[in-house]
Design an enzyme around this catalytic site. Sequence first.
Site, PDB file in Angstrom:
ATOM      1  N   ASN A   1      -8.211   1.128  -5.857  1.00 25.54           N
ATOM      2  CA  ASN A   1      -8.578   0.265  -6.996  1.00 25.54           C
ATOM      3  C   ASN A   1      -9.859  -0.535  -6.807  1.00 25.54           C
ATOM      4  O   ASN A   1     -10.414  -1.056  -7.746  1.00 25.54           O
ATOM      5  CB  ASN A   1      -7.412  -0.638  -7.372  1.00 25.54           C
ATOM      6  CG  ASN A   1      -7.012  -1.555  -6.235  1.00 25.54           C
ATOM      7  OD1 ASN A   1      -7.448  -1.383  -5.109  1.00 25.54           O
ATOM      8  ND2 ASN A   1      -6.201  -2.533  -6.554  1.00 25.54           N
TER       9      ASN A   1
ATOM     10  N   GLU B   1      -3.058  -5.310   4.264  1.00 26.85           N
ATOM     11  CA  GLU B   1      -3.048  -6.010   2.976  1.00 26.85           C
ATOM     12  C   GLU B   1      -2.305  -5.090   2.020  1.00 26.85           C
ATOM     13  O   GLU B   1      -2.795  -3.991   1.724  1.00 26.85           O
ATOM     14  CB  GLU B   1      -4.480  -6.272   2.496  1.00 26.85           C
ATOM     15  CG  GLU B   1      -5.247  -7.259   3.342  1.00 26.85           C
ATOM     16  CD  GLU B   1      -4.695  -8.692   3.215  1.00 26.85           C
ATOM     17  OE1 GLU B   1      -3.872  -8.949   2.346  1.00 26.85           O
ATOM     18  OE2 GLU B   1      -5.113  -9.541   4.031  1.00 26.85           O
TER      19      GLU B   1
ATOM     20  N   CYS C   1      -3.594  -5.664  -6.694  1.00 28.06           N
ATOM     21  CA  CYS C   1      -2.516  -6.171  -5.848  1.00 28.06           C
ATOM     22  C   CYS C   1      -2.169  -7.595  -6.257  1.00 28.06           C
ATOM     23  O   CYS C   1      -1.022  -8.006  -6.201  1.00 28.06           O
ATOM     24  CB  CYS C   1      -2.924  -6.141  -4.389  1.00 28.06           C
ATOM     25  SG  CYS C   1      -4.341  -7.174  -4.078  1.00 28.06           S
TER      26      CYS C   1
HETATM   27  P1  NAP Z   1      -1.833   3.962  -0.960  1.00 27.95           P
HETATM   28  O1  NAP Z   1      -1.311   5.115  -1.732  1.00 27.95           O
HETATM   29  O2  NAP Z   1      -0.988   3.280  -0.004  1.00 27.95           O
HETATM   30  O3  NAP Z   1      -3.188   4.469  -0.241  1.00 27.95           O
HETATM   31  C1  NAP Z   1      -4.000   3.552   0.433  1.00 27.95           C
HETATM   32  C2  NAP Z   1      -4.841   4.297   1.451  1.00 27.95           C
HETATM   33  O4  NAP Z   1      -4.000   4.804   2.481  1.00 27.95           O
HETATM   34  C3  NAP Z   1      -5.562   5.513   0.884  1.00 27.95           C
HETATM   35  O5  NAP Z   1      -6.824   5.637   1.529  1.00 27.95           O
HETATM   36  C4  NAP Z   1      -4.640   6.653   1.298  1.00 27.95           C
HETATM   37  O6  NAP Z   1      -5.316   7.893   1.378  1.00 27.95           O
HETATM   38  C5  NAP Z   1      -4.268   6.188   2.676  1.00 27.95           C
HETATM   39  N1  NAP Z   1      -3.058   6.818   3.209  1.00 27.95           N
HETATM   40  C6  NAP Z   1      -2.029   7.376   2.547  1.00 27.95           C
HETATM   41  N2  NAP Z   1      -1.094   7.812   3.413  1.00 27.95           N
HETATM   42  C7  NAP Z   1      -1.563   7.548   4.675  1.00 27.95           C
HETATM   43  C8  NAP Z   1      -1.089   7.754   6.006  1.00 27.95           C
HETATM   44  N3  NAP Z   1       0.077   8.346   6.255  1.00 27.95           N
HETATM   45  N4  NAP Z   1      -1.847   7.331   7.052  1.00 27.95           N
HETATM   46  C9  NAP Z   1      -3.043   6.730   6.828  1.00 27.95           C
HETATM   47  N5  NAP Z   1      -3.554   6.500   5.593  1.00 27.95           N
HETATM   48  C10 NAP Z   1      -2.816   6.903   4.539  1.00 27.95           C
HETATM   49  O7  NAP Z   1      -2.337   2.799  -1.958  1.00 27.95           O
HETATM   50  P2  NAP Z   1      -3.235   2.972  -3.258  1.00 27.95           P
HETATM   51  O8  NAP Z   1      -2.461   3.774  -4.254  1.00 27.95           O
HETATM   52  O9  NAP Z   1      -4.581   3.419  -2.876  1.00 27.95           O
HETATM   53  O10 NAP Z   1      -3.323   1.449  -3.772  1.00 27.95           O
HETATM   54  C11 NAP Z   1      -2.252   0.904  -4.507  1.00 27.95           C
HETATM   55  C12 NAP Z   1      -1.409   0.036  -3.600  1.00 27.95           C
HETATM   56  O11 NAP Z   1      -2.242  -0.720  -2.728  1.00 27.95           O
HETATM   57  C13 NAP Z   1      -0.605  -0.987  -4.401  1.00 27.95           C
HETATM   58  O12 NAP Z   1       0.655  -1.169  -3.809  1.00 27.95           O
HETATM   59  C14 NAP Z   1      -1.409  -2.272  -4.264  1.00 27.95           C
HETATM   60  O13 NAP Z   1      -0.613  -3.425  -4.400  1.00 27.95           O
HETATM   61  C15 NAP Z   1      -1.955  -2.130  -2.864  1.00 27.95           C
HETATM   62  N6  NAP Z   1      -3.186  -2.899  -2.729  1.00 27.95           N
HETATM   63  C16 NAP Z   1      -3.140  -4.061  -2.005  1.00 27.95           C
HETATM   64  C17 NAP Z   1      -4.296  -4.821  -1.895  1.00 27.95           C
HETATM   65  C18 NAP Z   1      -4.315  -6.100  -1.105  1.00 27.95           C
HETATM   66  O14 NAP Z   1      -5.421  -6.590  -0.804  1.00 27.95           O
HETATM   67  N7  NAP Z   1      -3.179  -6.651  -0.737  1.00 27.95           N
HETATM   68  C19 NAP Z   1      -5.478  -4.437  -2.517  1.00 27.95           C
HETATM   69  C20 NAP Z   1      -5.460  -3.236  -3.245  1.00 27.95           C
HETATM   70  C21 NAP Z   1      -4.311  -2.464  -3.354  1.00 27.95           C
HETATM   71  P3  NAP Z   1      -5.158   8.905   0.101  1.00 27.95           P
HETATM   72  O15 NAP Z   1      -5.821   8.235  -1.056  1.00 27.95           O
HETATM   73  O16 NAP Z   1      -5.885  10.149   0.554  1.00 27.95           O
HETATM   74  O17 NAP Z   1      -3.701   9.111  -0.115  1.00 27.95           O
HETATM   75  O1  G3P Z   2      -5.936  -5.176  -5.609  1.00 28.84           O
HETATM   76  C1  G3P Z   2      -7.162  -5.578  -5.134  1.00 28.84           C
HETATM   77  C2  G3P Z   2      -7.066  -7.022  -4.730  1.00 28.84           C
HETATM   78  O2  G3P Z   2      -7.905  -7.226  -3.658  1.00 28.84           O
HETATM   79  C3  G3P Z   2      -7.342  -7.864  -5.964  1.00 28.84           C
HETATM   80  O3  G3P Z   2      -8.668  -8.265  -6.006  1.00 28.84           O
HETATM   81  O4  G3P Z   2     -10.419  -9.733  -6.894  1.00 28.84           O
HETATM   82  O5  G3P Z   2      -9.024  -8.384  -8.491  1.00 28.84           O
HETATM   83  O6  G3P Z   2      -8.002 -10.335  -7.293  1.00 28.84           O
HETATM   84  P1  G3P Z   2      -9.057  -9.237  -7.243  1.00 28.84           P
END
Ligand code: NAP
Ligand code: G3P
Length: 481
Positions: free
Chosen positions: A161, A257, A291
């Site tokens: 995202n 995160e 997130c």
């Molecule tokens: P995701 O599906 O968990 O993927 C995140 C990253 O991890 C991608 O680069 C993915 O690669 C990689 N990945 C997947 N499986 C892996 C494994 N087994 N080992 C190592 N890396 C692996 O998350 P997303 O769909 O990109 O983002 C959505 C989620 O992220 C939501 O739950 C959101 O809340 C969370 N998020 C949190 C924050 C924060 O700052 N707290 C910020 C943004 C998003 P691929 O794309 O190739 O699968």
């Molecule tokens: O999900 C991405 C997280 O880092 C949110 O960023 O700046 O939209 O609150 P922001």
Amino acid sequence: MMTRKTEDVFETLLNNQWIGSESGETVPIYAPDDHEVVGRVPALSQEEVDKAVQHTAEVQEAWEAREGHERSELLHRWAEELEKMTDEIGEMIHLEVGKTLSSGKSEVKRTAQLIRHTAEEGLRTHGSFIQGDAFPGATKQTKAMVQKVPHGVVLAISPFNYPVNLAASKIAPALITGNTVIFKPATQGAISGLLMVQALVKAGLPEGVLNVVTGRGSVIGDFIVTHPLIDMITFTGGTDTGKHIAKKASMIPVVLELGGKDPAIVLEDADLDQAAKEIVSGAFSYSGQRCTAIKRVIVMDRVADELVEKVKDIVSALNVGTSREDASVTPMIDQKAADNVTRLIDDARSKGAAVILEGVKEKNLLGPTLLDHVTEDMAIAWEEQFGPVLPFVRVESEQEAIQLEKRNEYGLQASVFTKNLENAFAISDKLNVGTVQVNGKTSRGPDHFPFLGVKNSGQGVQGIGRSIDSMLRDKVLVLNL
Ligand code: NAP
Ligand code: G3P
């Protein structure tokens, strides 16, 4: 220079060479708007990933030995090159992850500012000097000099995202502190990430200091996370993925995160117009795919009807369409994500939630949906929806609101809306989250603030200064005079 081959195949970076996978295999990336192929990125094999890590490890000592100001100057040049590519990278973010063009460009500009801030803050890390006689049995002749030194090779894994900002928020602190980097971009967003790295190469990235491993995380993820030459992992993404990585990675620092279920807690004395405006922006920006999105409203029952009406009025005016139409609510990242949101809405409806507003459903385009009288037996009261649906949970007391928040598995942020700041502080003290926003929507920025999640929302802390700290460890030199 990265070249865009025929069939839109982009190349990844290995030792400053733009290369495809030896097998020729690629991963297609589909635009959320129209499901057309935006481009393809190499699907690297484990052998190719291993080679990338080996090279990055080989050059780490030399990179650490560079003068700190030289590392800082590289980051400043990176920010400059990135800004020159604002239109190109902004457009790619727009295409790849379905943000509006203006949001895509804003992300690039915000990232350049983050890199510059990191370039300066990274020059001001300090160790300490400790006298031995502070402890019985030791004397003044025993002195400790505590340095801050880099871990070595940092694995930076970013989510879809914010394919540029959340990647650079890891890469820049790693580089300024003398670490070298293996960058694993989210597949959806990988082209934007590669363009961001192109700017870094233009800025004069030394060979091997950063290498990019593209390919599905589910295929190469475990290999890279357990690679013996990886010294630290910084991950942003889903909770399940983060937990999996934390289990796999052993004996190295891991910053996570993860997901969130950020509540907007609205008290009886809140300014309901302000609360409604912040709630809508917090819940539906980028279709709720943040997130830190507001993912539930916990509202005192006495003011709930009025608040729901105000939120409904604003949401009803949101335009729904494609990101190319610059709509407020745009198609979700993919059909799987959209189906998950539909599942949560249907579950809530079947258990008696009042559907105040139901958005259009056209494949992965879901219009905003508002659910009132959500109860604890409904999945949406607990699960991260990561999409354009907002549940309202009514409570009779502040204590009930606090207990409800604390019983959630997540602990990223929370918003509290009240005119009584003392009460806001009192409630904030009781919430088990990383950040409490008072009279504002939950959000990560500004980027130099500490940013963290507790419980299933993460471990460790980001935000420029804290990210820099996470890239360093103590090295103690004891003088026995
Ligand atoms: P995701 O599906 O968990 O993927 C995140 C990253 O991890 C991608 O680069 C993915 O690669 C990689 N990945 C997947 N499986 C892996 C494994 N087994 N080992 C190592 N890396 C692996 O998350 P997303 O769909 O990109 O983002 C959505 C989620 O992220 C939501 O739950 C959101 O809340 C969370 N998020 C949190 C924050 C924060 O700052 N707290 C910020 C943004 C998003 P691929 O794309 O190739 O699968
Ligand atoms: O999900 C991405 C997280 O880092 C949110 O960023 O700046 O939209 O609150 P922001």
